[in-house]
Design a protein around this motif. Structure first.
Motif, PDB file in Angstrom:
ATOM      1  N   LEU A  97       0.831  -1.207   0.000  1.00 45.28           N
ATOM      2  CA  LEU A  97       0.000   0.000   0.000  1.00 45.28           C
ATOM      3  C   LEU A  97       0.864   1.254   0.000  1.00 45.28           C
ATOM      4  CD1 LEU A  97      -2.578   1.709   0.418  1.00 45.28           C
ATOM      5  CD2 LEU A  97      -2.336   1.276   2.883  1.00 45.28           C
ATOM      6  N   SER A  98       1.945   1.232   0.759  1.00 45.11           N
ATOM      7  CA  SER A  98       2.820   2.404   0.812  1.00 45.11           C
ATOM      8  C   SER A  98       3.385   2.726  -0.565  1.00 45.11           C
ATOM      9  CB  SER A  98       3.951   2.176   1.825  1.00 45.11           C
ATOM     10  OG  SER A  98       4.855   1.174   1.400  1.00 45.11           O
ATOM     11  N   PHE A  99       3.656   1.705  -1.379  1.00 50.89           N
ATOM     12  CA  PHE A  99       4.150   1.916  -2.738  1.00 50.89           C
ATOM     13  C   PHE A  99       3.063   2.504  -3.630  1.00 50.89           C
ATOM     14  CE2 PHE A  99       8.284  -0.433  -3.428  1.00 50.89           C
ATOM     15  CZ  PHE A  99       8.582  -0.542  -2.081  1.00 50.89           C
ATOM     16  N   SER A 103       3.012   6.190  -5.669  1.00 53.55           N
ATOM     17  CA  SER A 103       2.722   6.340  -7.093  1.00 53.55           C
ATOM     18  C   SER A 103       1.593   7.335  -7.312  1.00 53.55           C
ATOM     19  CB  SER A 103       2.352   4.980  -7.693  1.00 53.55           C
ATOM     20  OG  SER A 103       2.274   5.044  -9.102  1.00 53.55           O
ATOM     21  N   LEU A 104       0.558   7.263  -6.474  1.00 54.76           N
ATOM     22  CA  LEU A 104      -0.563   8.197  -6.570  1.00 54.76           C
ATOM     23  C   LEU A 104      -0.120   9.617  -6.242  1.00 54.76           C
ATOM     24  CD1 LEU A 104      -3.608   8.563  -7.005  1.00 54.76           C
ATOM     25  CD2 LEU A 104      -3.925   8.029  -4.586  1.00 54.76           C
ATOM     26  N   ALA A 105       0.739   9.776  -5.231  1.00 57.55           N
ATOM     27  CA  ALA A 105       1.243  11.104  -4.870  1.00 57.55           C
ATOM     28  C   ALA A 105       2.030  11.727  -6.023  1.00 57.55           C
ATOM     29  CB  ALA A 105       2.115  11.012  -3.622  1.00 57.55           C
ATOM     30  N   ILE A 106       2.745  10.893  -6.760  1.00 52.74           N
ATOM     31  CA  ILE A 106       3.481  11.381  -7.935  1.00 52.74           C
ATOM     32  C   ILE A 106       2.511  11.919  -8.983  1.00 52.74           C
ATOM     33  CG2 ILE A 106       4.939  10.669  -9.878  1.00 52.74           C
ATOM     34  CD1 ILE A 106       6.120   8.546  -7.851  1.00 52.74           C
ATOM     35  N   ALA A 107       1.453  11.161  -9.225  1.00 52.52           N
ATOM     36  CA  ALA A 107       0.455  11.576 -10.217  1.00 52.52           C
ATOM     37  C   ALA A 107      -0.158  12.920  -9.857  1.00 52.52           C
ATOM     38  CB  ALA A 107      -0.634  10.514 -10.343  1.00 52.52           C
ATOM     39  N   TRP A 108      -0.350  13.166  -8.555  1.00 51.47           N
ATOM     40  CA  TRP A 108      -0.952  14.421  -8.111  1.00 51.47           C
ATOM     41  C   TRP A 108      -0.188  15.638  -8.601  1.00 51.47           C
ATOM     42  CZ3 TRP A 108      -5.022  12.359  -7.814  1.00 51.47           C
ATOM     43  CH2 TRP A 108      -5.612  11.687  -6.750  1.00 51.47           C
ATOM     44  N   PHE A 123     -10.295  10.242  -8.991  1.00 51.27           N
ATOM     45  CA  PHE A 123      -9.157   9.669  -9.699  1.00 51.27           C
ATOM     46  C   PHE A 123      -8.336   8.760  -8.792  1.00 51.27           C
ATOM     47  CE2 PHE A 123      -4.860   9.640 -11.546  1.00 51.27           C
ATOM     48  CZ  PHE A 123      -5.179   9.182 -12.823  1.00 51.27           C
ATOM     49  N   ALA A 124      -8.285   9.050  -7.491  1.00 54.54           N
ATOM     50  CA  ALA A 124      -7.584   8.165  -6.559  1.00 54.54           C
ATOM     51  C   ALA A 124      -8.184   6.764  -6.593  1.00 54.54           C
ATOM     52  CB  ALA A 124      -7.646   8.731  -5.138  1.00 54.54           C
ATOM     53  N   PHE A 125      -9.520   6.695  -6.646  1.00 53.40           N
ATOM     54  CA  PHE A 125     -10.201   5.408  -6.733  1.00 53.40           C
ATOM     55  C   PHE A 125      -9.873   4.715  -8.058  1.00 53.40           C
ATOM     56  CE2 PHE A 125     -13.870   3.012  -8.309  1.00 53.40           C
ATOM     57  CZ  PHE A 125     -13.991   2.046  -7.309  1.00 53.40           C
ATOM     58  N   ILE A 126      -9.982   5.450  -9.149  1.00 56.33           N
ATOM     59  CA  ILE A 126      -9.716   4.862 -10.471  1.00 56.33           C
ATOM     60  C   ILE A 126      -8.277   4.373 -10.577  1.00 56.33           C
ATOM     61  CG2 ILE A 126      -9.565   5.380 -12.944  1.00 56.33           C
ATOM     62  CD1 ILE A 126     -11.852   7.421 -12.489  1.00 56.33           C
ATOM     63  N   TYR A 127      -7.352   5.185 -10.101  1.00 57.17           N
ATOM     64  CA  TYR A 127      -5.927   4.838 -10.194  1.00 57.17           C
ATOM     65  C   TYR A 127      -5.620   3.569  -9.406  1.00 57.17           C
ATOM     66  CZ  TYR A 127      -0.873   5.668 -10.467  1.00 57.17           C
ATOM     67  OH  TYR A 127       0.484   5.550 -10.729  1.00 57.17           O
ATOM     68  N   THR A 128      -6.236   3.428  -8.227  1.00 60.85           N
ATOM     69  CA  THR A 128      -5.935   2.299  -7.358  1.00 60.85           C
ATOM     70  C   THR A 128      -6.637   1.027  -7.794  1.00 60.85           C
ATOM     71  OG1 THR A 128      -5.886   3.965  -5.587  1.00 60.85           O
ATOM     72  CG2 THR A 128      -5.664   1.695  -4.917  1.00 60.85           C
ATOM     73  N   VAL A 129      -7.642   1.156  -8.647  1.00 58.08           N
ATOM     74  CA  VAL A 129      -8.366  -0.023  -9.139  1.00 58.08           C
ATOM     75  C   VAL A 129      -7.941  -0.422 -10.550  1.00 58.08           C
ATOM     76  CG1 VAL A 129     -10.639  -0.886  -9.840  1.00 58.08           C
ATOM     77  CG2 VAL A 129     -10.392   0.329  -7.687  1.00 58.08           C
ATOM     78  N   ALA A 130      -7.879   0.561 -11.451  1.00 60.56           N
ATOM     79  CA  ALA A 130      -7.752   0.236 -12.870  1.00 60.56           C
ATOM     80  C   ALA A 130      -6.394   0.537 -13.490  1.00 60.56           C
ATOM     81  CB  ALA A 130      -8.828   0.998 -13.660  1.00 60.56           C
ATOM     82  N   ILE A 131      -5.513   1.225 -12.777  1.00 60.80           N
ATOM     83  CA  ILE A 131      -4.223   1.598 -13.362  1.00 60.80           C
ATOM     84  C   ILE A 131      -3.074   0.915 -12.634  1.00 60.80           C
ATOM     85  CG2 ILE A 131      -2.671   3.517 -13.907  1.00 60.80           C
ATOM     86  CD1 ILE A 131      -5.132   5.308 -14.191  1.00 60.80           C
ATOM     87  N   TYR A 132      -2.797   1.339 -11.425  1.00 58.14           N
ATOM     88  CA  TYR A 132      -1.633   0.817 -10.697  1.00 58.14           C
ATOM     89  C   TYR A 132      -1.615  -0.704 -10.564  1.00 58.14           C
ATOM     90  CZ  TYR A 132       1.828   0.152  -7.020  1.00 58.14           C
ATOM     91  OH  TYR A 132       2.912  -0.284  -6.304  1.00 58.14           O
ATOM     92  N   GLN A 163       4.569   4.871 -13.810  1.00 53.51           N
ATOM     93  CA  GLN A 163       3.101   4.979 -13.828  1.00 53.51           C
ATOM     94  C   GLN A 163       2.649   6.340 -13.305  1.00 53.51           C
ATOM     95  OE1 GLN A 163       0.337   1.599 -13.512  1.00 53.51           O
ATOM     96  NE2 GLN A 163       1.801   0.760 -12.050  1.00 53.51           N
ATOM     97  N   GLY A 164       3.177   6.742 -12.155  1.00 51.60           N
ATOM     98  CA  GLY A 164       2.800   8.035 -11.601  1.00 51.60           C
ATOM     99  C   GLY A 164       3.200   9.187 -12.498  1.00 51.60           C
ATOM    100  N   GLY A 165       4.395   9.105 -13.100  1.00 48.07           N
ATOM    101  CA  GLY A 165       4.873  10.169 -13.971  1.00 48.07           C
ATOM    102  C   GLY A 165       4.046  10.312 -15.232  1.00 48.07           C
ATOM    103  N   VAL A 166       3.659   9.197 -15.840  1.00 44.98           N
ATOM    104  CA  VAL A 166       2.842   9.250 -17.063  1.00 44.98           C
ATOM    105  C   VAL A 166       1.453   9.790 -16.751  1.00 44.98           C
ATOM    106  CG1 VAL A 166       1.723   7.845 -18.840  1.00 44.98           C
ATOM    107  CG2 VAL A 166       4.118   7.443 -18.261  1.00 44.98           C
ATOM    108  N   ALA A 167       0.864   9.332 -15.643  1.00 44.08           N
ATOM    109  CA  ALA A 167      -0.451   9.851 -15.250  1.00 44.08           C
ATOM    110  C   ALA A 167      -0.379  11.359 -15.010  1.00 44.08           C
ATOM    111  CB  ALA A 167      -0.949   9.132 -14.003  1.00 44.08           C
ATOM    112  N   ALA A 168       0.702  11.819 -14.385  1.00 44.53           N
ATOM    113  CA  ALA A 168       0.883  13.249 -14.149  1.00 44.53           C
ATOM    114  C   ALA A 168       0.985  14.015 -15.457  1.00 44.53           C
ATOM    115  CB  ALA A 168       2.125  13.482 -13.292  1.00 44.53           C
TER     116      ALA A 168
END
Length: 424
Positions: A97-99, A103-108, A123-132, A163-168
């Motif tokens: 989870l910490s990882f 990744s989500l913090a990077i996207a922010w 987007f936090a929900f989508i990222y944690t379900v369908a992307i990461y 992943q976080g960088g591309v989403a950003a």
């Protein structure tokens, strides 16, 4: 539980705490790199993390580490069998989870100073379900197809940072530049952050947390290999700082603090994939290239009209690509044998095989994240809008989204000065 397994459990728990503490570093880094009127808005970090924690517990962890070649289809709510001789699922979940949260913090970073608060939550929900979890499963899942090919990504240059960088980057492009960032002729205006001290302290905290990130990914304290991983991590980071310093002097004639901070982060991002696979000298090379590369690309993207407020793509995307490819060049035979994933790199007569696997992983991951992020944000844009109004952006997100300023005394002083000028 055996004594040695208990020691491993404590090590993983400590590492998870260190990585979770990186959230504090990201808070200070982004708050310091943005303007005073948006500083308090970084409270979104708590909201996003909370959504991610519940979502990753319910489905994300199972999607990432459950059975299946393309995606996990078991393990909802941590309902996975306990592997004999492995740390408990609860500890594994906390560490992973910490990882995901990093990744989500990077996207922010790509949303900063202009996105609606509600967009962060959805987007936090989508990222944690369908992307990461999807890319995470491909590379880290026991049956993941890229894992089966031998993709080397020890602690997540691809899984976490790319992943976080591309989403950003996708968010940055879809939200468009901040008001006042570019002139009509396309020239760029500097929008400095309000507190470089915050940013420096934030980066130091992130660097400290990285010792949970990379060494912690050994998942064991028994053979001391985590010490070697810590060594390559710190050498790369130090090299990145100096490379960014020199590159900044070359480009601007000044040792710009944001460039130096980006240099250490980029080097840490790059060594994250390679930290267990490369010799110490190669870690220095990887850090040097990353520190210089992120400084050049940050300047380049700014000139091309990409308003990335915290340089998330240069630091995590570009450096994530370099770090992921670097194992295909520098992976040492003795370390590959120890870790047990993939083959030796090109410079050890390993041929192009491992480099090819690394390239496939980078391209596939980047394309998948970009596509799903674009679709998700496009739907959100059409239904609720991504960006706050011009009036709210000018006032600042602290007051428009949260109803109060982070620095109320400053605002009150400015208003008082204006009233005095009117009277006089």
């Amino acid at each position: 539980m055996s004594a040695m397994l208990a020691v491993d459990g404590v090590w993983v728990m400590l590492s998870a705490i260190l990585v979770l503490f990186m959230q504090a570093g990201f808070v200070l880094l982004e708050a310091g790199a943005t303007r005073m009127k948006n500083a308090g808005h970084i409270g979104k970090q708590l909201l996003g993390f909370s959504v991610a924690a519940l979502t990753f517990w319910a489905v994300g962890y199972g999607l990432t580490f459950g059975e299946g070649s393309w995606i996990g289809h078991t393990g909802w709510f941590l309902d996975l069998p306990e592997e004999k001789g492995a740390i408990p699922n609860e500890l594994s979940f906390l560490f992973q989870l910490s990882f995901a949260a990093v990744s989500l913090a990077i996207a922010w970073g790509g949303f900063a100073e202009r996105a609606k608060l509600s967009v962060y939550l959805i987007f936090a929900f989508i990222y944690t379900v369908a992307i990461y979890p999807v890319v995470g499963h491909w590379i880290w899942g026991a049956e993941g197809w890229l894992h089966s090919l031998g993709k080397q990504d020890f602690a997540g240059s691809t899984v976490v940072h790319l992943q976080g960088g591309v989403a950003a980057l996708v968010a940055t492009l879809m939200l468009k530049p901040r008001l006042g960032k570019y002139n009509r002729d396309g020239s760029s205006n500097v929008i400095p952050g309000h507190n470089q001290v915050y940013s420096v302290l934030g980066v130091l905290i992130i660097w400290l947390g990285w010792f949970g990130f990379n060494p912690g990914s050994t998942l064991s304290a028994q053979d001391g290999f985590y010490g070697y991983v810590a060594l390559t991590t710190v050498l790369a980071a130090a090299a990145g700082v100096l490379a960014a310093y020199c590159t900044s002097l070359l480009l601007t004639g000044k040792a710009e603090i944001p460039a130096i901070l980006n240099g250490v982060l980029a080097a840490l991002v790059a060594i994250t994939a390679a930290c267990a696979f490369v010799e110490a000298w190669a870690a220095v090379v990887i850090g040097l290239v990353a520190g210089s590369l992120t400084t050049y690309t940050a300047v380049y993207f700014d000139k091309k009209g990409v308003d990335d407020p915290v340089f998330a793509f240069s630091v995590h995307g570009i450096a994530g690509i370099w770090g992921s490819l670097s194992t295909g060049l520098f992976a040492s035979p003795r370390l590959v044998e120890k870790v047990g994933i993939g083959k030796a790199g090109l410079f050890y007569d390993g041929g192009f095989s491992q480099l090819g696997v690394q390239l496939v992983g980078v391209v596939v991951a980047a394309l998948y994240v970009a596509l799903v992020t674009f679709i998700a944000l496009w739907i959100l844009d059409k239904t609720m809008g991504l960006r706050v109004s011009k009036e709210d952006e000018l006032k600042g997100l602290d007051i428009s989204e949260h109803g109060s300023y982070s620095y109320p005394e400053h605002v009150m002083f400015m208003r008082h000065e204006e009233e005095i000028r009117r009277v006089m």
